[in-house]
Design a protein around this motif. Structure first.
Motif, short mmCIF file in Angstrom:
data_model
loop_
_atom_site.label_atom_id
_atom_site.label_comp_id
_atom_site.label_asym_id
_atom_site.label_seq_id
_atom_site.Cartn_x
_atom_site.Cartn_y
_atom_site.Cartn_z
N ARG A 157 0.82 -1.21 0.00
CA ARG A 157 0.00 0.00 0.00
C ARG A 157 0.86 1.27 0.00
N ILE A 158 1.94 1.24 0.77
CA ILE A 158 2.81 2.43 0.86
C ILE A 158 3.63 2.61 -0.40
N THR A 159 4.21 1.54 -0.90
CA THR A 159 5.06 1.67 -2.10
C THR A 159 4.24 2.07 -3.33
N SER A 160 2.93 1.86 -3.30
CA SER A 160 2.10 2.25 -4.44
C SER A 160 2.02 3.77 -4.60
N VAL A 161 2.24 4.50 -3.52
CA VAL A 161 2.19 5.97 -3.59
C VAL A 161 3.56 6.61 -3.37
N LEU A 162 4.57 5.78 -3.10
CA LEU A 162 5.87 6.31 -2.73
C LEU A 162 6.56 7.05 -3.87
N ASP A 163 6.41 6.57 -5.10
CA ASP A 163 7.04 7.24 -6.23
C ASP A 163 6.54 8.67 -6.36
N GLN A 164 5.23 8.86 -6.21
CA GLN A 164 4.66 10.21 -6.32
C GLN A 164 5.17 11.11 -5.20
N LEU A 165 5.28 10.57 -3.99
CA LEU A 165 5.75 11.39 -2.87
C LEU A 165 7.22 11.74 -3.01
N LEU A 166 8.02 10.80 -3.50
CA LEU A 166 9.44 11.11 -3.74
C LEU A 166 9.57 12.22 -4.77
N MET A 167 8.82 12.13 -5.85
CA MET A 167 8.88 13.17 -6.88
C MET A 167 8.44 14.50 -6.31
N LYS A 168 7.40 14.49 -5.48
CA LYS A 168 6.88 15.73 -4.90
C LYS A 168 7.93 16.42 -4.04
N TRP A 169 8.59 15.68 -3.16
CA TRP A 169 9.51 16.30 -2.21
C TRP A 169 10.90 16.53 -2.78
N ILE A 170 11.31 15.75 -3.78
CA ILE A 170 12.61 15.99 -4.42
C ILE A 170 12.53 17.19 -5.35
N SER A 171 11.37 17.37 -6.00
CA SER A 171 11.23 18.43 -7.02
C SER A 171 10.96 19.79 -6.42
N GLN A 172 10.88 19.89 -5.11
CA GLN A 172 10.61 21.19 -4.51
C GLN A 172 11.71 22.19 -4.84
N GLU A 173 11.32 23.45 -4.93
CA GLU A 173 12.26 24.51 -5.29
C GLU A 173 13.39 24.59 -4.26
N GLY A 174 14.58 24.73 -4.76
CA GLY A 174 15.75 24.84 -3.89
C GLY A 174 16.50 23.55 -3.69
N LYS A 175 15.93 22.42 -4.15
CA LYS A 175 16.61 21.14 -4.00
C LYS A 175 17.70 20.98 -5.05
#
Length: 327
Positions: A157-175
């Motif tokens: 259940r967690i890994t099914s949404v993990l890719d989206q969350l990684l993209m969300k938090w890695i792509s934040q401005e300033g990273k």
């Protein structure tokens, strides 16, 4: 009478307890007169009647259901066992420990990056922790329709949404896309908050989430490593000198081939440039026309030309060409 009582009695327990099982539902037809409840360490026992919680028992031990459990049930406290009748309830055993699960991206995640139209493919791995926190939500969302629930079910259940969350938090401005490891703690905290908001609806709390490493494609990783080497050395000239020295010391630069010749030529040019630089620096620190000339003694006069070879003498005491003493 005791013969029949022993015949009807049963034991309510989690017989096949597993570390990777979150809960197990005991749902035999009836609990008989004289039955026992066994609660082992790390377990809670929840009595259910038509999906409603009747009582929660947390202390480990062995209990007589008729005398030690029924008096504490919400709506069944007045239940009396008959000679050939039993109590129809379900008992949900919950594993109370905190679970630790390893995770990893199955496929590379294409993170948007400047200059890379398709994004930068990145893989990541780490661990997360969770535990059951809300029994009412757990029963409403999961245990109401399942007899058992495994850690693997939560992981899927967690890994099914993990890719989206990684993209969300890695792509934040300033990273910094090329130095994500230094920002792993911030990324981990953000993902944990988002996962907890999703899982808490099912009675599960995410108590920790950690990114252990980010993995780049080999070409990009090589570039990052090389840039880091430049930064450690300080400047490109030093890096080249160190590389050449290490190569010669290891014997990789030896031989009479083209590579060896090129290295010797580069070293020669570097040495020559360094010497010219030192000479120019030395000359610039000396006065151009202010050298002190020791005057000739009275009565002595230097000839304008060397009497031996004819070279113009200037103010020198000896001829610069043949060494003839002039005074």
């Amino acid at each position: 009478m005791s013969f029949f009582r022993n015949q009807f009695a049963n034991v309510v327990e989690w017989q096949e307890f597993r570390d990777d099982m979150i809960f197990y539902k005991w749902n035999n037809n009836e609990i008989k007169k004289g039955s026992k409840l066994i609660i082992r360490p790390g377990q809670d026992a929840i009595f259910l009647d038509n999906g409603k919680i009747e009582g929660i028992f947390r202390d480990e031990g062995e209990y007589d259901i008729e005398s030690e459990i029924i008096p504490f049930l919400s709506t069944l406290k007045g239940f009396k066992f008959g000679f050939n009748s039993g109590m129809r309830v379900e008992v949900l055993f919950v594993n109370t420990k905190e679970f630790t699960v390893k995770w990893g991206t199955k496929n590379a995640i294409n993170i948007p990056a400047p200059g890379l139209p398709g994004g930068m493919p990145i893989r990541a791995n780490g661990t997360f922790n969770f535990k059951v926190d809300d029994y009412v939500a757990l029963i409403d969302q999961i245990a109401g329709v399942k007899d058992r629930y495994l850690v693997e079910d939560v992981k899927i259940r967690i890994t099914s949404v993990l890719d989206q969350l990684l993209m969300k938090w890695i792509s934040q401005e300033g990273k910094d896309m090329f130095n994500l490891q230094a920002q792993a703690a911030d990324i981990s905290r953000g993902i944990q908050e988002d996962l907890d908001m999703q899982m808490i609806k099912s009675g599960i709390t995410i108590t920790g989430f950690y990114v252990m490493s980010f993995n780049y494609p080999k070409e990009i990783q090589d570039m990052i490593t090389k840039n880091a080497s430049f930064g450690m050395v300080g400047d490109l000239e030093k890096y080249q000198q160190i590389s050449l020295t290490e190569g010669m010391a290891s014997g990789k630069m030896g031989g009479s081939g083209v590579t060896s010749d090129m290295v010797e030529m580069m070293m020669g040019m570097n040495v020559a440039n360094k010497m010219m630089h030192n000479m120019n620096s030395s000359a610039s620190t000396q006065p151009a026309q202010n050298q002190t000339i020791e005057p000739a003694s009275e009565g002595e006069k230097r000839p304008n030309f060397c009497p031996n070879c004819g070279t113009k003498t200037g103010q020198a005491n000896f001829c610069s060409n043949c060494g003839q003493k002039l005074i």
